[in-house]
Design an enzyme around this catalytic site. Structure first.
Site, PDB file in Angstrom:
ATOM      1  N   SER A  17      90.060  71.472 142.060  1.00  0.00           N
ATOM      2  CA  SER A  17      90.198  72.392 140.916  1.00  0.00           C
ATOM      3  C   SER A  17      89.432  73.673 141.194  1.00  0.00           C
ATOM      4  O   SER A  17      88.487  73.670 141.994  1.00  0.00           O
ATOM      5  CB  SER A  17      89.611  71.732 139.661  1.00  0.00           C
ATOM      6  OG  SER A  17      89.553  72.647 138.588  1.00  0.00           O
ATOM      7  N   TYR A  54      82.537  67.968 134.457  1.00  0.00           N
ATOM      8  CA  TYR A  54      83.753  67.982 135.294  1.00  0.00           C
ATOM      9  C   TYR A  54      83.570  68.797 136.583  1.00  0.00           C
ATOM     10  O   TYR A  54      83.947  68.327 137.668  1.00  0.00           O
ATOM     11  CB  TYR A  54      84.895  68.506 134.413  1.00  0.00           C
ATOM     12  CG  TYR A  54      86.257  68.630 135.011  1.00  0.00           C
ATOM     13  CD1 TYR A  54      87.081  67.513 135.216  1.00  0.00           C
ATOM     14  CD2 TYR A  54      86.780  69.886 135.334  1.00  0.00           C
ATOM     15  CE1 TYR A  54      88.363  67.653 135.726  1.00  0.00           C
ATOM     16  CE2 TYR A  54      88.058  70.031 135.844  1.00  0.00           C
ATOM     17  CZ  TYR A  54      88.847  68.923 136.041  1.00  0.00           C
ATOM     18  OH  TYR A  54      90.118  69.071 136.548  1.00  0.00           O
TER      19      TYR A  54
HETATM   20  P1  NAI Z   1      97.436  64.545 133.350  1.00  0.00           P
HETATM   21  O1  NAI Z   1      96.497  63.952 132.372  1.00  0.00           O
HETATM   22  O2  NAI Z   1      98.705  65.142 132.876  1.00  0.00           O
HETATM   23  O3  NAI Z   1      97.752  63.452 134.468  1.00  0.00           O
HETATM   24  C1  NAI Z   1      96.730  62.684 135.031  1.00  0.00           C
HETATM   25  C2  NAI Z   1      97.272  61.298 135.359  1.00  0.00           C
HETATM   26  O4  NAI Z   1      96.178  60.533 135.920  1.00  0.00           O
HETATM   27  C3  NAI Z   1      97.757  60.524 134.132  1.00  0.00           C
HETATM   28  O5  NAI Z   1      99.019  59.956 134.364  1.00  0.00           O
HETATM   29  C4  NAI Z   1      96.701  59.441 133.934  1.00  0.00           C
HETATM   30  O6  NAI Z   1      97.214  58.244 133.359  1.00  0.00           O
HETATM   31  C5  NAI Z   1      96.217  59.242 135.360  1.00  0.00           C
HETATM   32  N1  NAI Z   1      94.889  58.643 135.402  1.00  0.00           N
HETATM   33  C6  NAI Z   1      93.787  58.995 134.680  1.00  0.00           C
HETATM   34  N2  NAI Z   1      92.765  58.187 134.961  1.00  0.00           N
HETATM   35  C7  NAI Z   1      93.210  57.303 135.883  1.00  0.00           C
HETATM   36  C8  NAI Z   1      92.631  56.201 136.564  1.00  0.00           C
HETATM   37  N3  NAI Z   1      91.356  55.842 136.330  1.00  0.00           N
HETATM   38  N4  NAI Z   1      93.368  55.525 137.455  1.00  0.00           N
HETATM   39  C9  NAI Z   1      94.661  55.861 137.683  1.00  0.00           C
HETATM   40  N5  NAI Z   1      95.283  56.866 137.045  1.00  0.00           N
HETATM   41  C10 NAI Z   1      94.561  57.588 136.170  1.00  0.00           C
HETATM   42  O7  NAI Z   1      96.568  65.603 134.188  1.00  0.00           O
HETATM   43  P2  NAI Z   1      96.992  66.833 135.137  1.00  0.00           P
HETATM   44  O8  NAI Z   1      96.677  68.076 134.417  1.00  0.00           O
HETATM   45  O9  NAI Z   1      98.327  66.622 135.713  1.00  0.00           O
HETATM   46  O10 NAI Z   1      95.874  66.684 136.270  1.00  0.00           O
HETATM   47  C11 NAI Z   1      96.141  66.060 137.523  1.00  0.00           C
HETATM   48  C12 NAI Z   1      94.999  66.405 138.473  1.00  0.00           C
HETATM   49  O11 NAI Z   1      94.926  67.813 138.639  1.00  0.00           O
HETATM   50  C13 NAI Z   1      93.618  65.966 137.965  1.00  0.00           C
HETATM   51  O12 NAI Z   1      92.847  65.515 139.062  1.00  0.00           O
HETATM   52  C14 NAI Z   1      93.037  67.250 137.401  1.00  0.00           C
HETATM   53  O13 NAI Z   1      91.632  67.238 137.443  1.00  0.00           O
HETATM   54  C15 NAI Z   1      93.617  68.261 138.372  1.00  0.00           C
HETATM   55  N6  NAI Z   1      93.689  69.630 137.860  1.00  0.00           N
HETATM   56  C16 NAI Z   1      94.439  69.945 136.754  1.00  0.00           C
HETATM   57  C17 NAI Z   1      94.503  71.263 136.311  1.00  0.00           C
HETATM   58  C18 NAI Z   1      95.292  71.654 135.117  1.00  0.00           C
HETATM   59  O14 NAI Z   1      95.094  72.791 134.630  1.00  0.00           O
HETATM   60  N7  NAI Z   1      96.182  70.833 134.576  1.00  0.00           N
HETATM   61  C19 NAI Z   1      93.798  72.327 137.008  1.00  0.00           C
HETATM   62  C20 NAI Z   1      93.046  71.875 138.152  1.00  0.00           C
HETATM   63  C21 NAI Z   1      93.015  70.586 138.563  1.00  0.00           C
END
Ligand code: NAI
Length: 258
Positions: A143, A156
């Protein structure tokens, strides 16, 4: 459509939502056999059913990335059903934002467990096989929080700084054995997690507009844009890129003063 991952087997964590889903869809379109891992088994099943083809299978595995044994079992099941894992995308992550003084030990530990220890569990699960074959491409979704500090988002950024450190140190550790470990650092990307954060703001519409305005490109990123960067790093096109991080934030982090 090209097939940049033809014949490759890829494991994607956090595949049931947002960026992880976009990566799964793009990798499937580019010819990869896929194992989708997520704590949300039902959503993973639904996506895998949509992406599965007899000639290009897609497997759904309910898994918590903080459980090292379960991660090892998932890799074993993937390799038994789809063949050796060539690619691991560590995308599962959670937003944990608290006042440092009132942050509970549980919230601190959960933040580090999912966002930092989780990717390490994934890497340790795939590494023995990758080392034996002297081939493997790992991409961690870090990130901009791993580079710059946004006040009010503790702890975070601690985990995301650690994830970039993990990428660099393990990337160097295994480079001579054919393993590449890189990361992607997205800025704000419109996903269910980002929408939930916006909804928690006092005026979500105004905050969304403010987020657009502070970006040089004047728009918020899309999950598929992160997926294309992960695709490049995971493919052999990036074979001389290792222990690197690609920031993709529309140029925002280059600004010193507005
Ligand atoms: P999201 O919440 O839409 O998707 C995250 C997924 O990870 C979900 O399906 C959730 O069930 C799964 N998850 C959460 N904890 C888990 C665990 N303990 N074991 C297995 N699965 C688990 O989030 P998003 O936004 O798609 O984020 C994805 C990645 O990108 C994350 O690592 C986040 O930190 C990173 N990120 C997101 C940004 C954003 O603006 N959306 C920006 C920078 C990084």
């Amino acid at each position: 459509m090209s097939e940049r991952l033809n014949g490759k087997t890829a494991i994607v964590t956090g595949a049931a939502s947002g960026i992880g889903s976009a990566i799964a869809e793009l990798f499937a379109a580019e010819g990869a056999r896929l194992a989708l891992l997520d704590i949300n088994g039902a959503a993973c099943d639904a996506l895998a059913a949509r992406l599965h083809h007899e000639t290009q299978p897609c497997l759904a595995l309910q898994a918590d990335v903080t459980d090292a044994e379960r991660m090892k079992n998932c890799v074993a099941e993937t390799e038994a059903r789809l063949g050796p894992a060539d690619i691991l995308i560590n995308c599962a992550g959670v937003n944990v934002f608290h006042d440092p003084l009132t942050l509970s030990d549980e919230a601190w530990q959960r933040c580090l467990a999912v966002n930092l220890h989780g990717p390490l569990n994934g890497i340790r699960a795939v590494l023995p096989g990758m080392l034996a074959r002297r081939y493997g491409n790992i991409v961690n979704i870090a990130s901009v929080h791993g580079h710059k500090i946004i006040p009010g988002t503790f702890p975070y950024p601690v985990a995301k700084h650690g994830l970039i450190g993990l990428t660099r140190s393990l990337g160097v550790e295994y480079a001579a054995q054919g393993i590449r470990i890189n990361s992607v650092s997205p800025g704000l990307i419109m996903t269910p997690a980002a929408r939930a954060w916006l909804e928690s703001c006092p005026d979500p519409q105004a905050e969304q507009q403010r987020q657009r305005d502070i970006l040089p490109c004047k728009r918020i990123g899309e999950p598929v844009e992160v997926a294309y960067t992960a695709l490049f790093l995971a493919s052999d096109e990036a074979r001389f890129i290792n222990a690197a991080d690609i920031v993709m934030d529309g140029g925002r982090s280059q600004i010193y003063h507005d």
